[in-house]
Design a protein around this motif. Sequence first.
Motif, PDB file in Angstrom:
ATOM      1  N   PHE A  95      57.912  11.326  38.679  1.00 28.35           N
ATOM      2  CA  PHE A  95      59.296  11.782  38.812  1.00 28.35           C
ATOM      3  C   PHE A  95      60.265  10.635  38.593  1.00 28.35           C
ATOM      4  O   PHE A  95      60.097   9.550  39.151  1.00 28.35           O
ATOM      5  N   ALA A  96      61.297  10.907  37.808  1.00 26.78           N
ATOM      6  CA  ALA A  96      62.377   9.946  37.597  1.00 26.78           C
ATOM      7  C   ALA A  96      63.442  10.132  38.662  1.00 26.78           C
ATOM      8  O   ALA A  96      63.436  11.116  39.417  1.00 26.78           O
ATOM      9  N   LEU A  97      64.365   9.190  38.707  1.00 27.56           N
ATOM     10  CA  LEU A  97      65.474   9.266  39.666  1.00 27.56           C
ATOM     11  C   LEU A  97      66.269  10.561  39.525  1.00 27.56           C
ATOM     12  O   LEU A  97      66.793  11.079  40.499  1.00 27.56           O
ATOM     13  N   ASN A  98      66.358  11.102  38.293  1.00 25.78           N
ATOM     14  CA  ASN A  98      67.120  12.331  38.058  1.00 25.78           C
ATOM     15  C   ASN A  98      66.251  13.590  38.190  1.00 25.78           C
ATOM     16  O   ASN A  98      66.658  14.668  37.786  1.00 25.78           O
ATOM     17  N   SER A 126      66.793  -2.837  34.943  1.00 30.03           N
ATOM     18  CA  SER A 126      67.805  -2.218  35.801  1.00 30.03           C
ATOM     19  C   SER A 126      67.772  -0.711  35.586  1.00 30.03           C
ATOM     20  O   SER A 126      67.186  -0.214  34.622  1.00 30.03           O
ATOM     21  N   ILE A 127      68.405   0.010  36.461  1.00 26.02           N
ATOM     22  CA  ILE A 127      68.489   1.459  36.288  1.00 26.02           C
ATOM     23  C   ILE A 127      69.146   1.781  34.950  1.00 26.02           C
ATOM     24  O   ILE A 127      68.714   2.686  34.239  1.00 26.02           O
ATOM     25  N   ARG A 153      55.262  11.490  28.243  1.00 21.95           N
ATOM     26  CA  ARG A 153      54.644  10.988  29.478  1.00 21.95           C
ATOM     27  C   ARG A 153      55.256   9.649  29.908  1.00 21.95           C
ATOM     28  O   ARG A 153      55.019   9.204  31.028  1.00 21.95           O
ATOM     29  N   SER A 154      55.979   9.010  29.015  1.00 22.37           N
ATOM     30  CA  SER A 154      56.551   7.683  29.274  1.00 22.37           C
ATOM     31  C   SER A 154      57.851   7.804  30.071  1.00 22.37           C
ATOM     32  O   SER A 154      58.943   7.552  29.564  1.00 22.37           O
ATOM     33  N   VAL A 155      57.707   8.162  31.310  1.00 22.29           N
ATOM     34  CA  VAL A 155      58.866   8.380  32.179  1.00 22.29           C
ATOM     35  C   VAL A 155      59.524   7.038  32.487  1.00 22.29           C
ATOM     36  O   VAL A 155      58.846   6.044  32.736  1.00 22.29           O
ATOM     37  N   TRP A 156      60.864   7.029  32.461  1.00 21.65           N
ATOM     38  CA  TRP A 156      61.591   5.838  32.899  1.00 21.65           C
ATOM     39  C   TRP A 156      62.391   6.177  34.147  1.00 21.65           C
ATOM     40  O   TRP A 156      62.464   7.332  34.538  1.00 21.65           O
TER      41      TRP A 156
END
Length: 165
Positions: A95-98, A126-127, A153-156
């Motif tokens: 899960f990403a921040l969003n 950084s974010i 699949r390359s979640v940031w």
Amino acid sequence: MKAILTLCLIFLASLLHAEALPDPQGDVILSVSGDIAVTNGEGVARFDRAMLEALAQRTTTTMTPWYETSRAFSGPLGQALLEAVGAQGQTVRIFALNDYSADVPVEDFQSHPVILATHADGQPLSIRDKGPLFLIYPFDEAPELFNEVYFGRSVWQIARIEVLD
């Protein structure tokens, strides 16, 4: 007999203690939950930057679709993280921040040196630049991975991971 029982209990307690994760001392940047055996909270393994840096590290220099030039990404191996939490499942949901999420087979971490990049070209992510964690595949080393399946699949901006059955 009592002495043997006491020694057995001490040995068992030391094994359980050896598997415990320390409590994070800094800001938690990653939480791992789900089908895991090792935690430092109720059903969760929480990691600060120092804890992630204590895991086996790797640098992957590669082109990606998100940057114009090749970059040297560094951070803990995904497999090292899964081992640290005693992951039992076959899939991880990242899960990403969003709240964007992607399902990644555990096999990806076993077959390739996939990392949770914390740095790019020696600078902390950084974010704003896809950090604090960015799942990076070794695209240049394994060109067959350079496709939409692995890009998805390359979640940031990774915030949490759930280990699924």
